[in-house]
Design a protein around this motif. Structure first.
Motif, PDB file in Angstrom:
ATOM      1  N   LEU B  46      32.674  34.033  -4.563  1.00 35.27           N
ATOM      2  CA  LEU B  46      31.856  34.399  -5.726  1.00 35.27           C
ATOM      3  C   LEU B  46      32.584  34.104  -7.025  1.00 35.27           C
ATOM      4  N   ASP B  47      33.905  34.252  -6.982  1.00 40.42           N
ATOM      5  CA  ASP B  47      34.696  33.943  -8.172  1.00 40.42           C
ATOM      6  C   ASP B  47      34.583  32.462  -8.520  1.00 40.42           C
ATOM      7  N   ASP B  50      31.281  31.976 -10.114  1.00 39.41           N
ATOM      8  CA  ASP B  50      31.293  32.469 -11.495  1.00 39.41           C
ATOM      9  C   ASP B  50      31.996  31.488 -12.425  1.00 39.41           C
ATOM     10  N   GLN B  51      33.057  30.873 -11.919  1.00 42.01           N
ATOM     11  CA  GLN B  51      33.817  29.927 -12.750  1.00 42.01           C
ATOM     12  C   GLN B  51      33.134  28.560 -12.830  1.00 42.01           C
ATOM     13  N   ARG B  52      31.988  28.449 -12.230  1.00 40.54           N
ATOM     14  CA  ARG B  52      31.245  27.185 -12.187  1.00 40.54           C
ATOM     15  C   ARG B  52      32.135  26.048 -11.672  1.00 40.54           C
ATOM     16  N   PRO B 120      23.896  28.350 -10.502  1.00 44.46           N
ATOM     17  CA  PRO B 120      25.264  28.534 -10.969  1.00 44.46           C
ATOM     18  C   PRO B 120      26.195  27.401 -10.560  1.00 44.46           C
TER      19      PRO B 120
END
Lengths: 293, 161
Positions: B46-47, B50-52, B120
Motif C-alpha cells: 500500500l505504501d 501511495d507513493q505512486r 493510483p
C-alpha cells in the motif's frame, strides 16, 4: 483445460455409459484452469498432449500452439489408431514451435500477444511438452536422494515461465472473447517429468520442490503412474503397458453421474492401457476399485 | 489449507473493490483483514501505491502489465492476471519458503483495478518493444525502463500520460 482432457478421455474410452456429461471440475470456471500432466520420464505424456491437441483442433475447431524442444518427426505410435477416428483437417490448426532453450521459450510465449493484433485468431490452447527441459541445469536429486533446491534465480525461473504462460493465455482469452466468441478462452496444458520414487498408487509422486511452484500456476494436475504389476507386463509406451491416471487440484471434483455403490470422487482415477494395435484406451476406475487399491 | 488461503485472499481483494465502488472508502476492518492475511507485505504494498510507484504499461495489442519501482529503486514487471513478481521478496517468501502469501502492489492494483478512481498509478504506452517488457528478462529487471526498451533491437517509445 480440464474440459479438453475430459473430452480426450471420453473419445478414447471403452465405456460408453455415464460419460455423456463427464467433467473433472465443478463450475465452468475450473474447466479452463491451466493443467499439468506429471509423471516419470516417458513418451506417453507427449502422446497424451498430442492427442489433446488433435482433439481440441478437430472436435472443438480451435487453434493450438504446441511448444516442444524436440521436433516431432512422426506421429507418436499410440496415436496412429486414435487419429483414424478424428478429422485430419484438425492437424492444420496445430502450429508447432521448437524453442530449444528457456530464453527461446520465453521469447516465443512473450511475443504471442502480437498475434492477437492481426486478422487471424490467436490460439485457444497453448501446450508445452517437457517443461522440465526448460528449467535449466541443477534440477534433480543430490547425493543421498534428497531433492536439490533450485539455485539462485531458479525459483523465479520456474515461476516466470509458468506466470508468463498463464498471463499470456488470459490475454489471448480476452482477445478471443472480443472477437465474438462468448465464453471463449485460451487454455494451457503442460507436461512435467519427475522421477519415480516407489510411492503408493494414488499418492502424488515426488516432493520435487519445483512442483510446489508449478502447482501455484497449474491448479489442475493429472498424475501418470505406471502399473508395474504382473497383469500389466508391457514396458512404457509399448503394447500391454498400463498406466493409472489420477486427477487432483483445486476445483477438481469429477462430475459424471455415479451409480449406486460407487465410492466418493468417481472419475478422478482412470486406467490408460496401450492396446496391441498401439492405441491408447482409457477406462474409468470405479469408486469400489479405487477403495481396493 | 494452502489451497484455500489464496482463494481467501482473492475474495478479500474483490470485497475491497466492491466496497470501494459503493462507498469510495476502504473501511478499517477490510484493511485489518488485508494485514491479517498478507502480513507486513500489505503495508509495504500500500505504501508503494501511495507513493505512486506503480505504472500501468500497455502495448499496442492491448496487453497490460504493471511496473513497480521497488523500495530499492529497481523496477519490477508484474503480470496482471496471475500472482508473480520478480522481486527477491516474492522469490524468498512465496516461492522458496512457501509458507505464506505476499501481496504485491501490482497484485493489489490488478485486483482492485477500475474501483479506485482516479487510479493510483501512472499509465504509459509502449511501442513495439512491449514483448521485451512481457519477457521481463530477470537481468533486465534491474535496468531502468529506458534501458530495458533501448536494449531491444526494435525501436520503442514510452509515453507517460
Amino acid at each position: 483445460m480440464a474440459d479438453i482432457l475430459a473430452l480426450v478421455l471420453k473419445h478414447n474410452s471403452a465405456q460408453t455409459q455415464g460419460l455423456k456429461n463427464f467433467s473433472f471440475t465443478s463450475g465452468t470456471g475450473w474447466n479452463t484452469s491451466p493443467c499439468m500432466i506429471v509423471g516419470e520420464r516417458c513418451g506417453i505424456k507427449t502422446s497424451l498432449l498430442f492427442l489433446a491437441a488433435v482433439t481440441a483442433a478437430s472436435e472443438l475447431g480451435v487453434k493450438v500452439l504446441f511448444l516442444t524442444p524436440t521436433p516431432i518427426q512422426k506421429l507418436p505410435a499410440p496415436l496412429q489408431d486414435s487419429l483414424a477416428n478424428l478429422n485430419p483437417d484438425g492437424l492444420k490448426k496445430i502450429k508447432f514451435m521448437y524453442p530449444r532453450s528457456q530464453e527461446e521459450l520465453l521469447q516465443d510465449v512473450a511475443s504471442l500477444h502480437e498475434s492477437a493484433c492481426g486478422s487471424a485468431a490467436p490460439p485457444s490452447l497453448l501446450i508445452v511438452d517437457g517443461l522440465e527441459r526448460y528449467l535449466g541445469r541443477g534440477r534433480g536429486r543430490a547425493r543421498g536422494g534428497a531433492w536439490r533446491q533450485p539455485a539462485g534465480d531458479g525459483w523465479l525461473a520456474v515461476a516466470h515461465i509458468s506466470a508468463l504462460l498463464v498471463d499470456t493465455a488470459a490475454f489471448l482469452g480476452r482477445k478471443l472473447e472480443e472477437r465474438g466468441g462468448a465464453g471463449a478462452s485460451c487454455r494451457v496444458l503442460v507436461s512435467f517429468d519427475t522421477e519415480r520414487q516407489g510411492h503408493a498408487p494414488g499418492e502424488l509422486p515426488a516432493q520435487d520442490p519445483v512442483l510446489s511452484v508449478l502447482d501455484r500456476y497449474f491448479p489442475v494436475r493429472a498424475t501418470l503412474d505406471r502399473d508395474r504389476s504382473a497383469a500389466a507386463p508391457g514396458t512404457a509406451g509399448e503394447p500391454g503397458a498400463v498406466w493409472q491416471v489420477y486427477f487432483s487440484g483445486v476445483g477438481v471434483t469429477a462430475g459424471h453421474a455415479p451409480g449406486k455403490g460407487e465410492g466418493p470422487n468417481p472419475g478422478l482415477q482412470w486406467r490408460l492401457a496401450i492396446c496391441q494395435n498401439g492405441a491408447m484406451e482409457f477406462s474409468l476406475v470405479s469408486g469400489e476399485n479405487q477403495a481396493k487399491q | 489449507m494452502s489451497s484455500y488461503l489464496p482463494a481467501v485472499a482473492e475474495q478479500l481483494l474483490r470485497d475491497i473493490r466492491k466496497v470501494y465502488q459503493e462507498t469510495s472508502q476502504i473501511p478499517d476492518d477490510l484493511l485489518l483483514a488485508l494485514k491479517f492475511v498478507f502480513g507486513p507485505s500489505a503495508l509495504q504494498a500500500l505504501d508503494l501505491v501511495d507513493q505512486r510507484s506503480v505504472t500501468c504499461l500497455s502495448s499496442p495489442s492491448g496487453r497490460t502489465a504493471f511496473q513497480v519501482i521497488g523500495g530499492s529503486g529497481r523496477p519490477y514487471t508484474c503480470y496482471t492476471s496471475c500472482h508473480y513478481c520478480p522481486c527477491p521478496a516474492f522469490a524468498f517468501s512465496v516461492l522458496r519458503r512457501n509458507d505464506g502469501l505476499l501481496v504485491t502492489a501490482a497484485h493489489f492494483l490488478s485486483e482492485t483495478r477500475g474501483a479506485l478512481e482516479p487510479p493510483p498509478f501512472r499509465r504509459a504506452a509502449f511501442g513495439s518493444a512491449a514483448t521485451a517488457l512481457f519477457l521481463s528478462v530477470r537481468a533486465a529487471e534491474r535496468k531502468p525502463v529506458g534501458r530495458l526498451l533501448f536494449s531491444t533491437r526494435k525501436k520503442s517509445s514510452v509515453k507517460p500520460s
